[in-house]
Scaffold this active site. Structure first.
Site, PDB file in Angstrom:
ATOM      1  N   ARG A  29      45.194  38.934  53.378  1.00  0.00           N
ATOM      2  CA  ARG A  29      43.979  38.190  52.994  1.00  0.00           C
ATOM      3  C   ARG A  29      44.346  36.866  52.335  1.00  0.00           C
ATOM      4  O   ARG A  29      43.607  35.888  52.402  1.00  0.00           O
ATOM      5  CB  ARG A  29      43.154  39.013  51.997  1.00  0.00           C
ATOM      6  CG  ARG A  29      42.434  40.214  52.577  1.00  0.00           C
ATOM      7  CD  ARG A  29      41.543  40.852  51.525  1.00  0.00           C
ATOM      8  NE  ARG A  29      40.697  39.846  50.902  1.00  0.00           N
ATOM      9  CZ  ARG A  29      40.189  39.964  49.672  1.00  0.00           C
ATOM     10  NH1 ARG A  29      40.457  41.046  48.956  1.00  0.00           N
ATOM     11  NH2 ARG A  29      39.422  39.029  49.151  1.00  0.00           N
ATOM     12  N   ARG A  49      31.930  42.753  39.314  1.00  0.00           N
ATOM     13  CA  ARG A  49      32.118  41.288  39.405  1.00  0.00           C
ATOM     14  C   ARG A  49      30.729  40.676  39.543  1.00  0.00           C
ATOM     15  O   ARG A  49      30.251  40.373  40.612  1.00  0.00           O
ATOM     16  CB  ARG A  49      33.036  40.943  40.578  1.00  0.00           C
ATOM     17  CG  ARG A  49      34.455  41.453  40.342  1.00  0.00           C
ATOM     18  CD  ARG A  49      35.440  41.046  41.400  1.00  0.00           C
ATOM     19  NE  ARG A  49      35.812  39.642  41.342  1.00  0.00           N
ATOM     20  CZ  ARG A  49      36.699  39.114  42.218  1.00  0.00           C
ATOM     21  NH1 ARG A  49      37.177  39.854  43.192  1.00  0.00           N
ATOM     22  NH2 ARG A  49      37.020  37.837  42.130  1.00  0.00           N
TER      23      ARG A  49
HETATM   24  C1  EPZ Z   1      37.974  33.487  41.473  1.00  0.00           C
HETATM   25  O1  EPZ Z   1      37.180  34.660  41.404  1.00  0.00           O
HETATM   26  C2  EPZ Z   1      39.145  33.833  42.378  1.00  0.00           C
HETATM   27  N1  EPZ Z   1      38.649  34.204  43.696  1.00  0.00           N
HETATM   28  C3  EPZ Z   1      39.972  34.979  41.801  1.00  0.00           C
HETATM   29  O2  EPZ Z   1      41.126  35.105  42.623  1.00  0.00           O
HETATM   30  C4  EPZ Z   1      40.438  34.593  40.398  1.00  0.00           C
HETATM   31  O3  EPZ Z   1      41.116  35.703  39.828  1.00  0.00           O
HETATM   32  C5  EPZ Z   1      39.229  34.212  39.539  1.00  0.00           C
HETATM   33  O4  EPZ Z   1      38.494  33.141  40.175  1.00  0.00           O
HETATM   34  C6  EPZ Z   1      39.652  33.727  38.158  1.00  0.00           C
HETATM   35  O5  EPZ Z   1      40.507  32.631  38.279  1.00  0.00           O
HETATM   36  C7  EPZ Z   1      38.287  33.217  44.550  1.00  0.00           C
HETATM   37  O6  EPZ Z   1      38.363  32.050  44.227  1.00  0.00           O
HETATM   38  C8  EPZ Z   1      37.812  33.653  45.905  1.00  0.00           C
HETATM   39  P1  EPZ Z   1      35.261  34.109  37.938  1.00  0.00           P
HETATM   40  P2  EPZ Z   1      35.695  34.585  40.723  1.00  0.00           P
HETATM   41  O7  EPZ Z   1      33.859  33.897  38.342  1.00  0.00           O
HETATM   42  O8  EPZ Z   1      35.087  33.277  41.026  1.00  0.00           O
HETATM   43  C9  EPZ Z   1      33.222  37.207  34.955  1.00  0.00           C
HETATM   44  C10 EPZ Z   1      42.670  36.173  44.026  1.00  0.00           C
HETATM   45  O9  EPZ Z   1      43.537  37.039  43.796  1.00  0.00           O
HETATM   46  N2  EPZ Z   1      31.969  36.698  35.519  1.00  0.00           N
HETATM   47  O10 EPZ Z   1      36.032  32.979  37.354  1.00  0.00           O
HETATM   48  O11 EPZ Z   1      34.977  35.817  41.086  1.00  0.00           O
HETATM   49  C11 EPZ Z   1      34.043  37.985  35.968  1.00  0.00           C
HETATM   50  O12 EPZ Z   1      33.633  39.341  36.025  1.00  0.00           O
HETATM   51  C12 EPZ Z   1      41.304  36.303  43.404  1.00  0.00           C
HETATM   52  O13 EPZ Z   1      42.854  35.152  44.747  1.00  0.00           O
HETATM   53  C13 EPZ Z   1      30.761  37.116  34.966  1.00  0.00           C
HETATM   54  O14 EPZ Z   1      30.738  37.916  34.033  1.00  0.00           O
HETATM   55  O15 EPZ Z   1      36.113  34.641  39.181  1.00  0.00           O
HETATM   56  C14 EPZ Z   1      35.440  37.843  35.428  1.00  0.00           C
HETATM   57  O16 EPZ Z   1      35.634  38.785  34.397  1.00  0.00           O
HETATM   58  C15 EPZ Z   1      41.155  37.567  42.586  1.00  0.00           C
HETATM   59  N3  EPZ Z   1      29.612  36.630  35.492  1.00  0.00           N
HETATM   60  C16 EPZ Z   1      35.432  36.431  34.843  1.00  0.00           C
HETATM   61  O17 EPZ Z   1      34.063  36.106  34.616  1.00  0.00           O
HETATM   62  C17 EPZ Z   1      29.585  35.743  36.534  1.00  0.00           C
HETATM   63  O18 EPZ Z   1      28.493  35.325  36.958  1.00  0.00           O
HETATM   64  C18 EPZ Z   1      36.036  35.363  35.770  1.00  0.00           C
HETATM   65  O19 EPZ Z   1      35.320  35.397  36.977  1.00  0.00           O
HETATM   66  C19 EPZ Z   1      30.820  35.332  37.083  1.00  0.00           C
HETATM   67  C20 EPZ Z   1      32.000  35.806  36.560  1.00  0.00           C
END
Ligand code: EPZ
Length: 419
Positions: free
Chosen positions: A398, A122
């Site tokens: 959580r 992540r």
């Molecule tokens: C938020 O995570 C949520 N967590 C997640 O909920 C949710 O699944 C996710 O958003 C997508 O909606 C919180 O809000 C605490 P992203 P986040 O940055 O911010 C990639 C739950 O069950 N990415 O939107 O980490 C990443 O690897 C949790 O409540 C990059 O590549 O999600 C993923 O594949 C689980 N580089 C995609 O983007 C970055 O710098 C979406 O990640 C950031 C992200």
């Protein structure tokens, strides 16, 4: 050790109230660092990640006053940056927001590595891209992310390669008091992005476009405190809607914003559920066997990735073969092994789970390997024949406020056992 024990096969009936949204509450709690005034937050869910976030602020010097089960007052005037406890920070993904909040408040940030559900890597490269566009340098030193802005931050046009929720929030936090206009293109559009922007605007920020893929932040001199109520949790609501569909019966899911539930509602109707909406309540009913469906999860307004495991549990007993293609995370399939222990017929090919519906699942000892996988196991246990015992309950706690009590209120035979 705590576990959840479910004796399945009962239909669910009655009202269930949704709590505040975890993924809106967490960024807003860390956003309170941006003002030295007192902020009062209401409708906070009583979940571990929220309490942990408040503990992190307290350990940095903030004062947190509990005004009620769902209401806190946060005063960060004495908070110091760069000192968040790495052990607490490592237990949740939302601690990443400390980077944007400390940067916005102090012009620099030092934060340990965040944690959260294990879906593979992540990364925070998009967060880094935003900070660097604003003139900061991001390095790793002493096991922490270090963000410095020697000559101060400046406004910038940030294009996110991925519509990342976390990166969108962090750039908003960093840019609130940076003179000029900072823009985020390809921004995340989730309802909780809008909630964070609304909170910041209540504190005097000037953010427009939240909820669209193009957000504008006009820097202001400073932010003041405010009182704010968190939106309802669309994923908690969706989980209870799926539980009603899985068991049969009729459930009124209250305190919801139906617009946020559109993709979940549409999919349940497609599968054969009855769904009725009022302004803040969605009623889900099911009396015949559901038909299978194909789901592709994607960034909002696409089908929410956080509803993927719960729908897998539902599709496991629907008529025919279904598929779920995971369009957000590279590996969100750890729940599959646990559902297989309950006789689900699921195979994963790349980023697609193929699910062959069986008549009924059977109870089994299982493990909540991540938050929404745990929710899926509850859904599966409620509809399965026999007894399901779910270990690692702390994973579910959580993000779900009083889920056992709430489901018992619908007639489920579910209990929290201590061994
Ligand atoms: C938020 O995570 C949520 N967590 C997640 O909920 C949710 O699944 C996710 O958003 C997508 O909606 C919180 O809000 C605490 P992203 P986040 O940055 O911010 C990639 C739950 O069950 N990415 O939107 O980490 C990443 O690897 C949790 O409540 C990059 O590549 O999600 C993923 O594949 C689980 N580089 C995609 O983007 C970055 O710098 C979406 O990640 C950031 C992200």
């Amino acid at each position: 050790m705590k576990s959840i024990i479910i004796r399945g096969g009962r239909t669910l009936h009655g009202d269930i109230a949704v709590s505040g949204m975890k993924n809106a509450a967490l960024p807003i709690i860390f956003a309170s660092i941006l003002t030295k005034d007192r902020c009062v937050l209401d409708n906070l869910p009583d979940v571990t990640d929220v309490n942990l976030s408040l503990n992190i602020l307290e350990s940095m010097g903030a004062t947190v006053e509990r005004l009620g089960k769902t209401t806190v007052a946060i005063d960060t005037k004495d908070l110091a940056g760069g000192c968040s406890p790495v052990d607490l920070v490592s237990r949740l993904r939302a601690s990443t927001y400390l980077l944007g909040a400390e940067l916005g408040r102090f012009g620099s940030a030092k934060v340990g590595f965040s944690g959260g559900c294990d879906f593979g890597v992540r990364p925070i490269d998009q967060h880094k891209k935003g900070f660097e566009a604003m003139g900061a340098t991001v390095t790793i030193e002493d096991g922490c992310h270090l963000v410095r802005s020697a000559r101060g931050l400046h406004s910038a046009s940030v294009y996110l390669d991925i519509a990342s929720v976390g990166a969108t929030v962090n750039v908003m936090l960093a840019a609130c008091t940076v003179p000029g206009r900072t823009t985020i293109d390809n921004a995340a559009r989730e309802p909780h992005i809008v909630d964070v922007a609304n909170f910041l605007n209540m504190c005097g920020a000037r953010i427009s476009g939240a909820g669209t893929s193009f957000i504008k932040i006009f820097g202001v001199d400073s932010l003041h405190g405010c009182s704010y109520t968190i939106i309802p949790d669309m994923i908690e609501a969706g989980t209870y809607m799926v539980a009603a569909a899985a068991t049969g019966g009729m459930v009124n899911v209250k305190n919801v914003i139906p617009k946020h539930m559109e993709t979940v509602t549409a999919k349940l109707i497609e599968m054969g559920c009855g769904v009725d909406e009022s302004d803040d309540c969605i009623t889900v009913s099911r009396s015949t066997r559901l038909t299978g469906a194909n789901i592709k999860t994607y960034f909002y307004p696409g089908f929410p990735t956080d509803m993927h495991p719960q729908f897998a549990a539902l599709l496991a007993t629907a008529e025919g073969t279904s598929t779920i293609t995971e369009g957000v995370f590279e590996n969100r399939f750890r729940y599959v092994e646990e559902l297989r222990k309950m006789n689900a017929v699921i195979n994963v090919y790349g980023r697609t789970a193929s699910i062959v519906g069986t008549k009924q699942l059977t109870g089994s000892p299982v493990i909540a390997v991540d938050l929404r996988a745990g929710a899926a196991l509850i859904v599966a246990g409620l509809s399965a024949r026999g007894v399901t015992e779910i270990a690692k309950v702390e994973t579910i706690e959580r993000g779900y406020d009083s889920i056992v009590d709430k489901l018992r209120g619908l007639g489920a035979d579910i209990e929290l056992a201590e061994k």
